[in-house]
Each structure stands twice: as structure tokens, then as C-alpha cells.
Write a protein that holds these residues in place. Structure first.
Motif, PDB file in Angstrom:
ATOM      1  N   GLU A 152      13.865   0.920   0.289  1.00 34.53           N
ATOM      2  CA  GLU A 152      12.629   1.308   0.292  1.00 34.53           C
ATOM      3  C   GLU A 152      12.643   2.665   0.100  1.00 34.53           C
ATOM      4  O   GLU A 152      12.025   3.510   0.896  1.00 34.53           O
ATOM      5  N   ASN A 153      13.255   3.726   0.379  1.00 35.94           N
ATOM      6  CA  ASN A 153      13.718   5.238   0.015  1.00 35.94           C
ATOM      7  C   ASN A 153      13.758   5.604   1.071  1.00 35.94           C
ATOM      8  O   ASN A 153      13.936   6.884   1.311  1.00 35.94           O
ATOM      9  N   PHE A 154      14.723   4.711   2.418  1.00 37.35           N
ATOM     10  CA  PHE A 154      14.871   5.047   3.685  1.00 37.35           C
ATOM     11  C   PHE A 154      15.821   6.232   3.491  1.00 37.35           C
ATOM     12  O   PHE A 154      16.637   5.610   3.587  1.00 37.35           O
ATOM     13  N   ARG A 155      16.451   7.344   3.615  1.00 40.46           N
ATOM     14  CA  ARG A 155      17.625   8.577   3.792  1.00 40.46           C
ATOM     15  C   ARG A 155      18.510   8.059   4.749  1.00 40.46           C
ATOM     16  O   ARG A 155      19.743   8.840   4.620  1.00 40.46           O
ATOM     17  N   ASN A 156      17.735   8.653   5.036  1.00 40.68           N
ATOM     18  CA  ASN A 156      18.089   9.065   6.924  1.00 40.68           C
ATOM     19  C   ASN A 156      18.624   8.024   8.162  1.00 40.68           C
ATOM     20  O   ASN A 156      18.184   7.685   8.691  1.00 40.68           O
ATOM     21  N   LEU A 157      19.462   7.362   7.598  1.00 42.86           N
ATOM     22  CA  LEU A 157      20.136   6.654   8.308  1.00 42.86           C
ATOM     23  C   LEU A 157      21.502   6.268   9.345  1.00 42.86           C
ATOM     24  O   LEU A 157      21.889   7.128   7.910  1.00 42.86           O
ATOM     25  N   ARG A 158      21.681   6.083  10.501  1.00 41.49           N
ATOM     26  CA  ARG A 158      22.091   5.710  11.310  1.00 41.49           C
ATOM     27  C   ARG A 158      23.104   4.159  11.400  1.00 41.49           C
ATOM     28  O   ARG A 158      22.092   4.101  11.776  1.00 41.49           O
ATOM     29  N   LEU A 159      25.052   3.907  11.092  1.00 42.16           N
ATOM     30  CA  LEU A 159      24.470   2.506  11.971  1.00 42.16           C
ATOM     31  C   LEU A 159      25.614   2.823  13.529  1.00 42.16           C
ATOM     32  O   LEU A 159      26.683   3.409  13.970  1.00 42.16           O
TER      33      LEU A 159
ATOM     34  N   LYS B  93       1.016  -0.786  -0.327  1.00 43.17           N
ATOM     35  CA  LYS B  93       0.078   0.272  -0.162  1.00 43.17           C
ATOM     36  C   LYS B  93       0.964   1.590  -0.103  1.00 43.17           C
ATOM     37  O   LYS B  93       1.897   1.415   0.503  1.00 43.17           O
ATOM     38  N   PRO B  94       0.230   2.891  -0.777  1.00 46.92           N
ATOM     39  CA  PRO B  94       0.763   3.940  -0.721  1.00 46.92           C
ATOM     40  C   PRO B  94       1.199   4.077   0.602  1.00 46.92           C
ATOM     41  O   PRO B  94       0.111   3.877   1.438  1.00 46.92           O
ATOM     42  N   ARG B  95       2.574   5.112   1.438  1.00 45.64           N
ATOM     43  CA  ARG B  95       2.299   5.425   2.448  1.00 45.64           C
ATOM     44  C   ARG B  95       2.407   6.711   2.090  1.00 45.64           C
ATOM     45  O   ARG B  95       3.106   7.677   1.081  1.00 45.64           O
ATOM     46  N   HIS B  96       2.920   7.477   3.281  1.00 46.78           N
ATOM     47  CA  HIS B  96       2.912   8.413   4.028  1.00 46.78           C
ATOM     48  C   HIS B  96       4.904   8.775   3.194  1.00 46.78           C
ATOM     49  O   HIS B  96       5.297   8.333   3.190  1.00 46.78           O
ATOM     50  N   ASP B  97       4.878  10.394   2.358  1.00 53.68           N
ATOM     51  CA  ASP B  97       6.595  10.306   2.110  1.00 53.68           C
ATOM     52  C   ASP B  97       6.944  10.704   2.728  1.00 53.68           C
ATOM     53  O   ASP B  97       8.126  10.215   2.801  1.00 53.68           O
ATOM     54  N   SER B  98       6.224  11.442   4.257  1.00 55.08           N
ATOM     55  CA  SER B  98       7.087  12.165   5.192  1.00 55.08           C
ATOM     56  C   SER B  98       7.527  10.851   5.669  1.00 55.08           C
ATOM     57  O   SER B  98       8.930  11.286   6.694  1.00 55.08           O
ATOM     58  N   ILE B  99       7.463   9.994   6.058  1.00 57.52           N
ATOM     59  CA  ILE B  99       7.855   8.494   6.883  1.00 57.52           C
ATOM     60  C   ILE B  99       9.428   8.144   6.353  1.00 57.52           C
ATOM     61  O   ILE B  99      10.680   7.644   6.988  1.00 57.52           O
ATOM     62  N   GLU B 100       9.473   8.748   4.725  1.00 57.88           N
ATOM     63  CA  GLU B 100      10.959   8.019   4.034  1.00 57.88           C
ATOM     64  C   GLU B 100      11.854   8.838   4.814  1.00 57.88           C
ATOM     65  O   GLU B 100      12.738   8.511   4.680  1.00 57.88           O
ATOM     66  N   ASN B 101      11.954  10.414   5.448  1.00 53.93           N
ATOM     67  CA  ASN B 101      12.826  11.233   6.197  1.00 53.93           C
ATOM     68  C   ASN B 101      13.346  10.443   7.015  1.00 53.93           C
ATOM     69  O   ASN B 101      13.680  11.502   8.007  1.00 53.93           O
ATOM     70  N   ALA B 102      12.267   9.935   8.052  1.00 54.91           N
ATOM     71  CA  ALA B 102      12.418   9.521   9.044  1.00 54.91           C
ATOM     72  C   ALA B 102      13.580   8.910   9.952  1.00 54.91           C
ATOM     73  O   ALA B 102      14.771   8.346   8.596  1.00 54.91           O
TER      74      ALA B 102
ATOM     75  N   HIS C 270       5.024   1.638  12.683  1.00 49.67           N
ATOM     76  CA  HIS C 270       5.867   2.268  13.794  1.00 49.67           C
ATOM     77  C   HIS C 270       6.171   3.544  13.224  1.00 49.67           C
ATOM     78  O   HIS C 270       5.935   4.053  14.220  1.00 49.67           O
ATOM     79  N   LEU C 271       6.829   3.501  12.743  1.00 52.32           N
ATOM     80  CA  LEU C 271       6.589   4.996  12.396  1.00 52.32           C
ATOM     81  C   LEU C 271       5.948   5.935  12.097  1.00 52.32           C
ATOM     82  O   LEU C 271       5.125   7.010  11.954  1.00 52.32           O
ATOM     83  N   GLU C 272       4.175   4.851  11.094  1.00 53.12           N
ATOM     84  CA  GLU C 272       3.400   6.143  11.136  1.00 53.12           C
ATOM     85  C   GLU C 272       2.960   6.264  12.652  1.00 53.12           C
ATOM     86  O   GLU C 272       1.869   6.778  13.049  1.00 53.12           O
ATOM     87  N   ARG C 273       2.925   5.325  13.195  1.00 50.63           N
ATOM     88  CA  ARG C 273       2.321   5.426  14.541  1.00 50.63           C
ATOM     89  C   ARG C 273       2.338   6.116  15.169  1.00 50.63           C
ATOM     90  O   ARG C 273       2.339   6.533  16.246  1.00 50.63           O
ATOM     91  N   TRP C 274       3.738   6.236  15.120  1.00 54.55           N
ATOM     92  CA  TRP C 274       4.756   7.417  15.564  1.00 54.55           C
ATOM     93  C   TRP C 274       4.350   8.783  15.739  1.00 54.55           C
ATOM     94  O   TRP C 274       3.762   9.559  16.325  1.00 54.55           O
ATOM     95  N   ASN C 275       4.319   8.688  14.401  1.00 58.64           N
ATOM     96  CA  ASN C 275       3.863  10.015  13.031  1.00 58.64           C
ATOM     97  C   ASN C 275       2.299  10.548  13.984  1.00 58.64           C
ATOM     98  O   ASN C 275       2.122  11.584  14.610  1.00 58.64           O
ATOM     99  N   SER C 276       1.314   9.513  13.881  1.00 57.66           N
ATOM    100  CA  SER C 276      -0.098   9.803  14.182  1.00 57.66           C
ATOM    101  C   SER C 276       0.610  10.451  15.463  1.00 57.66           C
ATOM    102  O   SER C 276      -0.794  11.744  15.883  1.00 57.66           O
TER     103      SER C 276
END
Lengths: 99, 434
Positions: free
Chosen positions: B48-55, B17-26, B143-149
Motif C-alpha cells: 500500500e506504499n507505506f515505506r517507513n516501516l520498522r520491525l 477512496k483516495p488518501r493524502h500522500d503524506s500518510i504514506e510517509n508515516a 488512525h494516521l489521518e486522525r493523527w495528522n488532523s
């Protein structure tokens, strides 16, 4: 507030305290009110011990509904504090009140 | 790293399903001691376009990066040599700023007891090893969507409470400013005190003083049925209306009638206001008043008298067109005291489940010592009704106390001194109606 409904007689009896907290119960009362048969609906207040301004407001809503549905609404035997509130607010001039 | 990402399937295949763009900046922090695992997880997320990663290569490094990176989600390995995932989890949850952040635990265990520990340690969810890319993405997204809500709800609540606070201040400004009120009262040979508190942020009570001429002034007390925003907005309407009819301020019955006609047109069925308007004619020593279904007021006429309940009947404002209101009069000689209140005081249910009622207030006022400062009289009667400073109110409550006690300066200071206990002698006689 406790509500008893006698649909065949078009009569509803309320008891206890009628306040702000009885909003949802009151909505149910309105529904019961218009499911009752006959052209006249009676709300028996003789067991009602206390009514506040929110309770009075809900009675006004019942009056408005009755008018819209072309039914007669009778308030029966208010006593004690309820009667005093009816006096102060002249509710007996707004409703048909029977002793 | 890019090599791993490129090897993944197109993103539509992983998340249906489509998702909100803003979570990809999470911001996502991945903590795992195994470099291969870190690369694999990061690769799946990047695909999956998640760009803001740290290891982070262990628990200690994860703890160090948390503060500065402030992740929106923590992907945590259960077993790390320097600090276990469970320990990181517990430390994170102990920090109030991070207490709600989603934590996904990767674990190879299927031991129910250990799983229980994991959740009680504060994990939001778990991922079974070996990692399944679809499962990883699905859980991260949920979990990101729940956190956003949750954050949106919080921001919304904060905005609403800021706006309610601004509205509350505006409503407070409708009331007579204390300084001006005192000056005016003094010039009329009166002492005045008031109490006004809402049961929620905004209230449906309004009172005010209307200067009429050198010999008289008007005091009104209105109470809109219900409380909250609806009732509060109506107080603004009434305030504007009252000031529109300045020429009727010396005519309680006519002012009440006119306000009724205006409010009948404005208010929907079921909404109304009780209204008491008293003209204090301090030059002639007389009260003239009209009431639209308001509670009575109390009057101690002259010194040493018992409190009388002064009642006038009338249909509350805003219900019935053409309602008539009648003028009542009462003597108000020197040393008299006038006590007005909304039903929030008389109908307050105290700890024992009792309401003081109008006659209970009259009894309490009759037993108050003469000459008390009006503030003290209010405190005394509120206390009798069960209303103290910290108690939660069931309804908006307004009290106004005015007396015509002429004081020498010395007496005046004595009365106002702090620490003077509210006098409560034994009950003297019952109330009478006037």
C-alpha cells in the motif's frame, strides 16, 4: 436574559441582564422581532436590570435591522441601571424611548 | 519480504477512496514476536506504499526503538513473551511525548473483559487475528489521518497563539511607556499610575497621554464594545486617528466630535467605543473634559475631600453622524486626585455576584487615606471591586490614577516603599455628583 414574545402585539419583553453572553439569544430575538406583526415593534425593558456595552451594541443592531426592514422600533420603560446607561450614552436620542 | 508484498492485490482494490500522500510517509513500528506475522504485516503495508516501516521482535525491542524512530503509528501484538502488548501500551501512554500516538493492537481474543483492559490500557483500536489486509489498511489509514488532523490543528493553534502574542505586544506598545510617562508627569508636578489588563489575549481598551504644552496635558480612555481581535484592531485605528488630530488635543469636545465622524465611517453597525478625554491644566488648576458615553471619572478635589463622580453624557463614538459633545470643566487644585476607569472595573462581578458600580468606587475612594501613592490607590480600588492579581477578568479593564500631590523626596520614597498595606478606613459618607 429571559425573553418573552407576544407576536400578535409586536411586543418583546426582556428581563434580567443583557450582556456579551446573550449573543445567540439576541439573534433569536431579532428573528422573533421581524416575525411579529404590524409596523411597530416594542421591546419592553421594564424588567431588564442590567445592560453592558455589548448589550447596547446589540440594541443598535436591532435598530439597524428595523431601519432596513422599514419598521419602527420602540424601547419601553428602561429603569435603574439601564436608564442610567441610556442617559450617559444618550441612547434616548438614538431610539424612540417610551416611559 | 518483497515476495510477500508482490503477492498482494493492487492497492486500489484494498482502499477504495483516495488518501493524502503524506500518510504514506508515516513511520510505522510493527512489534510482533512471530517473524511470519511481522513479514505479513510489513508486506501488506508496503504493497500500500507505506515505506517507513520498522520491525521489533518483542515488547522490549519496541520500547527501545520508540524513542529513536518516533513512529506515527504503533502496530502491536497483544501477546509477546518478553513484554506483553498491554504493558508496552501502558508504558507508551505514560510518556507525554507519545501519549497521543495511535496504537493498533492485534489480538486473537474475543473476551470482552480483556478487550476492555486493552482500551483502558491506552489502545486506540484493535485488529482481530487472523489479520484481514483490507481491515488492517483501513484502520491504519483512519488512525494516521486522525493523527495528522490533530497535529495540524495543534500547529495551527500554536501559530495563532504566537501571532496573538505578537499582536498583544504591539498593542502594549500603543500604551504610554512607563519611564517617559513618569518623567513627564514629574515635570508637570503630577504622580501617575495605571493598570491595564485584557480579558483575553487582545483587548478593546486603549488609553494614552497627549502632551499639549508646558502647562497642560491630555489623558484619554477608550473602550471598544466587545473584546478580542475585532475590538483590538479598532484600538489601533483609534490610536492613529487621535495622533492625526494633534491640533485638537487641547479641545476635548472638538476632538471627540472629529473622532466620532471618522469612526462612524469606519465601524459597522453595533460596533462603537466609549471615550473619555480629560485635559489636565496643571498650570491653571483645572480639568476640561468631554465624554462619549464613557463611565464617569472620580475626582477628589484638594485634600480631605470626598470623591465626586464626574459624568458627562454623549453618544459613544462610531454610532451616529453629527453627534455633538460638550465641554465640562472642574477645578483641579493642588492635592487633588483624578481616577479614570473603564467599565471592566465598575461592572466586574465579584465572588458574591455583586458589581461595585460607579458609586461604590466613589465610596471606596473617599475612604482611601490621603496621599497614598497612585499605584496603591489603584490596587485598593481594584481589590474593593474584587479584582486581584490572579482573578480572571470578565472584560478588559483599564484604570488610571493621577494626583497633584507635591511631595518632598523623603515622603515620595516612603510612599513607594513595598509592603505598605493599602489603607482602608471605614466608609466616609456617600458620593456626590459634580
Amino acid at each position: 436574559m429571559q425573553i418573552t414574545v407576544d407576536r400578535d402585539a409586536g411586543r418583546i419583553a426582556v428581563a434580567g441582564e443583557f450582556t456579551f453572553n446573550d449573543h445567540s439569544q439576541f439573534k433569536q430575538m431579532i428573528i422573533e422581532l421581524f416575525e411579529a406583526k404590524g409596523s411597530t415593534i416594542t421591546i419592553d425593558l421594564s424588567k431588564l436590570e442590567f445592560i453592558d456595552s455589548a448589550g447596547l451594541g446589540m440594541l443598535l443592531l436591532a435598530r439597524d435591522e428595523a431601519r432596513k426592514n422599514d419598521r419602527q422600533l420602540i424601547l419601553k420603560r428602561p429603569g435603574g441601571q439601564v436608564k442610567r446607561m441610556f442617559c450617559v450614552t444618550k441612547f434616548n436620542t438614538l431610539f424612540t424611548v417610551e416611559e | 519480504m518483497t515476495a510477500v508484498a508482490a503477492s498482494n492485490e493492487p492497492r486500489e482494490a484494498v482502499v477504495g477512496k483516495p488518501r493524502h500522500d503524506s500518510i504514506e510517509n508515516a513511520r510505522i513500528l510493527i512489534a510482533d514476536d512471530d517473524p511470519l506475522s511481522r513479514r505479513l504485516l510489513a508486506g501488506i503495508l508496503r504493497a500500500e506504499n507505506f515505506r517507513n516501516l520498522r520491525l521489533a521482535e518483542g515488547g522490549v525491542s519496541a520500547m527501545e526503538q520508540l524513542k529513536e524512530f518516533r513512529p506515527d503509528l504503533l502496530l502491536l501484538d497483544m501477546q509477546m513473551p518478553d513484554m506483553s502488548g498491554l504493558e508496552v501500551c501502558r508504558k507508551v501512554r505514560a510518556d507525554s511525548e507519545l501519549a497521543d500516538m495511535p496504537i493498533l493492537m492485534q489480538t486473537a481474543t474475543v473476551d470482552r473483559k480483556k478487550m476492555g483492559e486493552l482500551f483502558s490500557g491506552g489502545a486506540s483500536d484493535f485488529l482481530s487475528k487472523p489479520i484481514n489486509p483490507s481491515e488492517l489498511i483501513a484502520r491504519v489509514v483512519i488512525h494516521l489521518e486522525r493523527w495528522n488532523s490533530l497535529r495540524e490543528l495543534r500547529a495551527y493553534r500554536e501559530r495563532i497563539s504566537r501571532e496573538l502574542e505578537a499582536a498583544r505586544r504591539m498593542q502594549f506598545e500603543l500604551l504610554p511607556p512607563p519611564g517617559a510617562l513618569q518623567l513627564f508627569a514629574e515635570s508637570a508636578g503630577l504622580r501617575i499610575a495605571s493598570y491595564n489588563r485584557s480579558s483575553s489575549e487582545l483587548g478593546g481598551d486603549l488609553w494614552g497621554m497627549l502632551p499639549i504644552d508646558a502647562g497642560s496635558l491630555g489623558i484619554f480612555l477608550a473602550d471598544f464594545a466587545g473584546h478580542g481581535v475585532n475590538a483590538a484592531l479598532n484600538t489601533f485605528r483609534l490610536h492613529a486617528l487621535i495622533h492625526e488630530y494633534r491640533s485638537l488635543h487641547d479641545d476635548p469636545a472638538e476632538l471627540t466630535s472629529v473622532l466620532n465622524e471618522r469612526l462612524v465611517r469606519l465601524l459597522p453597525p453595533g460596533q462603537f467605543a466609549t471615550f473619555m478625554y480629560v485635559v489636565i491644566d496643571h498650570a491653571d488648576g483645572e480639568l476640561r473634559f468631554a465624554s462619549a458615553g464613557a463611565p464617569p471619572f472620580l475626582l477628589v478635589p484638594g485634600s480631605g475631600g470626598r470623591a465626586l463622580l464626574c459624568e458627562a453624557s454623549g453618544v459613544p463614538l462610531g454610532i451616529e453622524r453629527g453627534s455633538r459633545y460638550y465641554l465640562q470643566q472642574h477645578a483641579f487644585p493642588k492635592d487633588s486626585l483624578l481616577f479614570l476607569y473603564s467599565d471592566g472595573l465598575s461592572e466586574f462581578v465579584d465572588d458574591s455576584g455583586n458589581r461595585i458600580g460607579d458609586s461604590g468606587l466613589a465610596k471606596a475612594l473617599s475612604s482611601c487615606n490621603l496621599g497614598l501613592d497612585p499605584h496603591v490607590v489603584i490596587d485598593c480600588l481594584c481589590a474593593e471591586a474584587g479584582i486581584t492579581e490572579n482573578v480572571a477578568l470578565q472584560d478588559d479593564t483599564t484604570v488610571i490614577c493621577i494626583d497633584r500631590r507635591v511631595l518632598t523626596r523623603a515622603e515620595s520614597y516612603q510612599d513607594r516603599s513595598p509592603g505598605q498595606p493599602p489603607a482602608r478606613s471605614s466608609m466616609v459618607g456617600a458620593d456626590q455628583e459634580c
